[in-house]
Scaffold this active site. Sequence first.
Site: not given
Length: 139
Positions: A9-10, A17, A22, A71, A74, A77, A95, A97-99, A104, A108
Amino acid sequence: MKIQIINGPNLNLLGVREKSIYGNSSFEDYLNELRKRFPTVQLDYYQSNVEGELINKIHEVGFSYEGIVLNAGAYTHTSVAIADAIAAVNTPVIEVHISNVYKREDFRHHSMLAASCKGVIAGFGMDSYRLAIENLINT
Ligand code: DQA
């Protein structure tokens, strides 16, 4: 060799965004770079904002592809259902993640998926996907 990249999502809004987190690049632009970098690998891409559709894609490729780079956004989590899908298939899932999720918010810091995955790569920007692909190719 066939590798499926799945974004949750997103992540259709990459480049639009929260650019400070990101980055400026759309995933489609980055995907072109990846395909040039790995010309001998069939790199398929799927994005959905819908949890069940992500699960359907994991089932669809999870018995025939050599790797999945996921990825889950959300859902990472929250989703027991995606964790179960990863555990159900034979294909190794990495798995990504960009960030750096550990820098954070606290929510997360926990992944529902990680224990079912081959490994986790987080915090390298879009390069997280390349690092995951390198691992799948080299093992
Ligand atoms: C993300 C991190 C998640 O916490 C967040 O919900 C995302 C993107 C990342 O790539 O850094 O949507 O998975």
